[in-house]
Scaffold this motif. Structure first.
Motif, mmCIF file in Angstrom:
data_model
loop_
_atom_site.group_PDB
_atom_site.id
_atom_site.type_symbol
_atom_site.label_atom_id
_atom_site.label_comp_id
_atom_site.label_asym_id
_atom_site.label_seq_id
_atom_site.Cartn_x
_atom_site.Cartn_y
_atom_site.Cartn_z
ATOM 1 N N GLN A 99 0.959 -1.091 0.113
ATOM 2 C CA GLN A 99 0.030 0.104 0.061
ATOM 3 C C GLN A 99 0.731 1.356 0.056
ATOM 4 O O GLN A 99 0.801 2.180 0.938
ATOM 5 C CB GLN A 99 -1.043 0.034 1.203
ATOM 6 C CG GLN A 99 -2.108 -0.913 1.061
ATOM 7 C CD GLN A 99 -3.064 -0.974 2.030
ATOM 8 O OE1 GLN A 99 -2.823 -0.397 3.227
ATOM 9 N NE2 GLN A 99 -4.239 -1.421 1.971
ATOM 10 N N LEU A 100 1.669 1.457 -0.835
ATOM 11 C CA LEU A 100 2.558 2.377 -1.255
ATOM 12 C C LEU A 100 2.633 2.722 -2.838
ATOM 13 O O LEU A 100 2.370 2.135 -3.561
ATOM 14 C CB LEU A 100 4.051 1.916 -0.683
ATOM 15 C CG LEU A 100 4.142 1.409 0.741
ATOM 16 C CD1 LEU A 100 5.632 0.450 0.764
ATOM 17 C CD2 LEU A 100 4.421 2.459 1.687
ATOM 18 N N HIS A 101 3.211 4.193 -2.737
ATOM 19 C CA HIS A 101 3.270 4.478 -4.234
ATOM 20 C C HIS A 101 4.517 4.141 -4.990
ATOM 21 O O HIS A 101 5.525 4.092 -4.268
ATOM 22 C CB HIS A 101 3.153 6.034 -4.373
ATOM 23 C CG HIS A 101 1.768 6.534 -3.631
ATOM 24 N ND1 HIS A 101 0.857 6.639 -4.437
ATOM 25 C CD2 HIS A 101 1.353 7.028 -2.575
ATOM 26 C CE1 HIS A 101 -0.443 6.892 -3.876
ATOM 27 N NE2 HIS A 101 0.142 7.466 -2.512
ATOM 28 N N THR A 102 4.540 4.113 -6.295
ATOM 29 C CA THR A 102 5.802 4.146 -6.693
ATOM 30 C C THR A 102 6.455 5.449 -7.036
ATOM 31 O O THR A 102 5.569 6.170 -7.938
ATOM 32 C CB THR A 102 5.581 3.123 -8.267
ATOM 33 O OG1 THR A 102 5.094 2.070 -8.086
ATOM 34 C CG2 THR A 102 6.940 3.054 -8.685
ATOM 35 N N ILE A 103 7.778 5.886 -6.719
ATOM 36 C CA ILE A 103 7.916 7.195 -6.971
ATOM 37 C C ILE A 103 9.265 7.299 -7.744
ATOM 38 O O ILE A 103 10.047 6.462 -7.539
ATOM 39 C CB ILE A 103 8.381 8.053 -5.340
ATOM 40 C CG1 ILE A 103 7.075 7.923 -4.802
ATOM 41 C CG2 ILE A 103 8.745 9.168 -5.639
ATOM 42 C CD1 ILE A 103 6.011 8.360 -4.857
ATOM 43 N N ILE A 104 9.057 7.887 -8.813
ATOM 44 C CA ILE A 104 10.207 7.868 -9.900
ATOM 45 C C ILE A 104 11.136 9.071 -9.799
ATOM 46 O O ILE A 104 10.348 10.319 -10.316
ATOM 47 C CB ILE A 104 9.650 7.607 -11.184
ATOM 48 C CG1 ILE A 104 8.811 6.216 -11.110
ATOM 49 C CG2 ILE A 104 10.522 7.359 -12.481
ATOM 50 C CD1 ILE A 104 7.998 5.900 -12.188
ATOM 51 N N HIS A 105 12.283 9.212 -9.567
ATOM 52 C CA HIS A 105 13.236 10.288 -10.186
ATOM 53 C C HIS A 105 13.925 10.075 -11.143
ATOM 54 O O HIS A 105 15.130 9.448 -10.691
ATOM 55 C CB HIS A 105 14.030 10.454 -8.341
ATOM 56 C CG HIS A 105 13.095 10.861 -7.434
ATOM 57 N ND1 HIS A 105 12.442 12.029 -7.020
ATOM 58 C CD2 HIS A 105 12.857 9.869 -6.306
ATOM 59 C CE1 HIS A 105 11.827 11.866 -6.143
ATOM 60 N NE2 HIS A 105 11.914 10.575 -5.331
ATOM 61 N N GLN A 106 13.843 10.433 -12.136
ATOM 62 C CA GLN A 106 14.423 10.000 -13.206
ATOM 63 C C GLN A 106 14.666 8.367 -13.287
ATOM 64 O O GLN A 106 13.963 7.574 -13.299
ATOM 65 C CB GLN A 106 15.510 10.714 -13.495
ATOM 66 C CG GLN A 106 15.208 12.332 -13.870
ATOM 67 C CD GLN A 106 16.364 13.096 -14.199
ATOM 68 O OE1 GLN A 106 17.396 13.568 -13.376
ATOM 69 N NE2 GLN A 106 16.332 14.031 -15.110
ATOM 70 N N GLU A 107 16.108 8.082 -13.231
ATOM 71 C CA GLU A 107 16.444 6.707 -13.289
ATOM 72 C C GLU A 107 16.383 5.933 -12.013
ATOM 73 O O GLU A 107 16.709 5.008 -11.984
ATOM 74 C CB GLU A 107 17.957 6.592 -13.652
ATOM 75 C CG GLU A 107 18.168 6.870 -15.265
ATOM 76 C CD GLU A 107 17.275 5.992 -16.002
ATOM 77 O OE1 GLU A 107 17.173 4.867 -15.857
ATOM 78 O OE2 GLU A 107 16.677 6.635 -17.216
ATOM 79 N N GLN A 108 16.000 6.495 -10.861
ATOM 80 C CA GLN A 108 15.701 5.844 -9.508
ATOM 81 C C GLN A 108 14.363 5.395 -9.381
ATOM 82 O O GLN A 108 13.474 6.029 -9.367
ATOM 83 C CB GLN A 108 16.160 6.922 -8.390
ATOM 84 C CG GLN A 108 17.592 7.683 -8.695
ATOM 85 C CD GLN A 108 17.660 8.843 -7.477
ATOM 86 O OE1 GLN A 108 16.860 9.133 -6.881
ATOM 87 N NE2 GLN A 108 18.898 9.054 -7.226
ATOM 88 N N TRP A 109 14.277 4.194 -8.804
ATOM 89 C CA TRP A 109 12.906 3.619 -8.674
ATOM 90 C C TRP A 109 13.032 3.132 -7.232
ATOM 91 O O TRP A 109 13.647 2.337 -6.802
ATOM 92 C CB TRP A 109 12.843 2.391 -9.724
ATOM 93 C CG TRP A 109 13.084 2.745 -11.151
ATOM 94 C CD1 TRP A 109 14.205 3.108 -11.914
ATOM 95 C CD2 TRP A 109 12.067 3.087 -12.016
ATOM 96 N NE1 TRP A 109 13.861 3.561 -13.236
ATOM 97 C CE2 TRP A 109 12.684 3.655 -13.205
ATOM 98 C CE3 TRP A 109 10.492 3.135 -11.941
ATOM 99 C CZ2 TRP A 109 11.687 4.158 -14.440
ATOM 100 C CZ3 TRP A 109 9.792 3.204 -12.716
ATOM 101 C CH2 TRP A 109 10.551 3.893 -14.310
#
Length: 538
Positions: A525-535
């Motif tokens: 129950q968490l979001h997928t957060i994307i900082h360019q090439e960081q997953w």
């Protein structure tokens, strides 16, 4: 010569962009940039309506609960609360602007749609989005402080040394040039054209999200794509959306034998949440080997059909489907993107001076699965916050001389055209309604290879243009060629974001379904957060 300068640039002319431009203070100079003409975005195609708990039998609390339930644990409760509590004032604003919603006697008419516990969806026949956008566009054209730049394609965000957004580069009238502004608002809609089967218009190529991601903005939850269960499926016809409101009015899903099969997959049958109905159709087609199912309107009185769905009648008749005498052949298609650029309730992204509204943004309202007809409401409620926007104060910048180029990109365009044609089918097969790791990893490798090839083309320098450069394109076909390249690059980035995050989320939830991980996990129950090439999970 100095760069053209506005207080605010709005990129996109759907409901969010138009309403946002209208809400900006009148003392601000505004450039409204649209890559086609006004009224060509997905908002103009929205049939079902706009949800708002404004009847005596309803309440914002009930609307909140329905939205949270549909969002499958990933909605931001405060964002949803903000949405539903501002719904009534937003509807009032649209009515005052002249939007002609249907009425029952003197009261606004409301219908029931899937996963809503009350009839709360306002509509203008079956062209609600068109009615709203047409009214907003008319208002925009009357505003002296708004300059519409049509047939203008946004190529890149302008970040200064403090990593603040202070403008964009655009492709317009055979020039690649820069426009400066104290705030940039991205309202470019979704990215449905990354899928071969989609209800989205041709302009929905994920431009805003791709631009923001390449500039370092934070993206959230791109794996969550809503596949609309019922798109017209006739050879040669576009995947025209058959509104959820049709089922809300009483239409039945049936297979070739006439069976109402949806109840085999969920007790609510046709009125289950969209992701469940889409998977039910997908699974049933796999089981039966049939190419489509049908939407049967026989349970709806003919006069009601004529009143509520005149546009659906017209389009179906064009494709030789008389909905009064035979059911409509339908299959699922990509429809709405829940993920996007993270914003707060002021529409601020992670980059100072950069804002996002509408389907381009991730407000936290939709979670893992959008509740039907909440999207138009989100456009209006959140765009209204732009009335409080305070643009950055920027120095005047001297523009460089325009460099003329006469490049012939025909050979490079062969590769671009191949990628543009093959990518949507690849994403549909690998990141469509049902997903699994093996197919997604193969698709990721292919997309990465295509992205590498695209970046090595000479065309790329005009998309990755610097603020110290401006170009005049002398070749007659250069502008459409560069636009094709830029859109294809955006679609590749969108496809990459969807695939990488879908592969990362090893569970099923809302609009994301994994055949190899079919369960919904509490630990996810968490979001997928994307900082360019960081997953990462956050």
């Amino acid at each position: 010569m100095i760069y053209p300068k506005f207080d605010v640039i709005v990129v996109g002319s759907g409901a969010a962009g138009l309403y946002g431009a209208l809400c900006l203070p009148d003392n601000l100079s505004v450039a409204l940039v649209t890559k086609d003409q006004l009224n060509t975005g997905a908002s103009d195609w929205a049939q079902g309506g706009i949800a708002a708990a404004i009847s005596a039998e309803d309440s914002p609390k009930l609307h909140l609960n329905d939205t949270l339930k549909a969002g499958a644990g990933l909605c931001d409760r405060l964002a949803v609360k903000f949405l539903v509590e501002h719904a009534e004032s937003s509807i009032k604003s649209l009515v005052e602007m002249g939007v002609a919603f249907d009425r029952h006697q003197s009261q606004l008419a409301m219908t029931l749609e899937a996963a809503h516990s009350r009839p709360r969806v306002l509509h203008a026949a079956d062209t609600t989005g068109r009615a709203i956008v047409a009214t907003l566009a008319q208002q925009v054209l009357q505003k002296n402080n708004i300059q519409v730049l049509s047939q203008a394609f946004a190529l890149k965000l302008w970040l200064n040394s403090r990593q603040e957004c202070q403008g964009i580069s655009i492709l317009k009238d055979h020039h690649v040039s820069w426009i400066q502004a104290g705030a940039v608002i991205l309202a470019t809609g979704g990215g449905g054209q990354v899928f071969s089967q989609t209800t989205n218009p041709e302009v929905s190529t994920g431009d805003g999200v791709a631009l923001a991601w390449r500039s370092g903005a934070t993206i959230r939850d791109p794996e969550f794509v809503q596949f609309h269960p019922t798109a017209l499926t006739v050879p040669g016809a576009p995947r025209f959306l058959i509104s959820e409101a049709v089922r809300g009015e009483g239409a039945h899903l049936i297979d070739h034998s006439g069976k109402r099969f949806a109840f085999d997959y969920h007790p609510d049958g046709e009125l289950a949440p969209r992701d469940i109905v889409s998977r039910a159709i997908f699974s049933h087609l796999q089981k039966t080997g049939e190419s489509h199912v049908f939407l049967d309107l026989q349970a709806i009185p003919p006069e009601r059909i004529r009143y509520r769905f005149p546009n659906i009648i017209r389009v179906c008749q064009h494709w030789d489907v008389d909905i009064f005498t035979k059911p409509i052949p339908v299959t699922p298609a990509a429809h709405y993107w829940m993920g996007g650029i993270i914003v707060d309730t002021m529409n601020q992204t992670s980059i100072p001076g950069l804002y996002a509204v509408g389907e381009t943004a991730s407000t936290g309202v939709h979670g893992a699965n959008r509740l039907a007809s909440n999207s138009l409401l989100e456009c209006i409620v959140y765009a209204s916050q732009l009335a409080k926007l305070q643009p950055l104060s920027l120095p005047t910048v001297v523009a460089p001389a325009m460099k003329e180029i006469s490049a012939d990109w025909d050979k490079e365009l062969n590769l671009v055209t191949i990628i543009r044609n093959q990518l949507p089918e690849l994403i549909w097969q690998s990141a469509g309604i049902c997903r699994n790791a093996r197919i997604m990893e193969q698709a990721i490798a292919q997309v990465k290879d295509w992205r590498s090839q695209m970046h090595n083309l000479s065309l790329n320098q005009y998309v990755a243009v610097l603020p110290t450069q401006q170009f005049k394109l002398r070749h007659a076909l250069a502008e459409p060629q560069l636009k094709l390249y830029a859109e294809t690059l955006n679609l590749l980035d969108i496809g990459y974001l969807i695939l990488k995050s879908a592969a990362f989320r090893t569970e099923s939830r809302g609009g994301h379904y994994r055949e190899d991980y079919p369960d919904t996990l509490d630990s996810w129950q968490l979001h997928t957060i994307i900082h360019q090439e960081q997953w990462s999970k956050s």
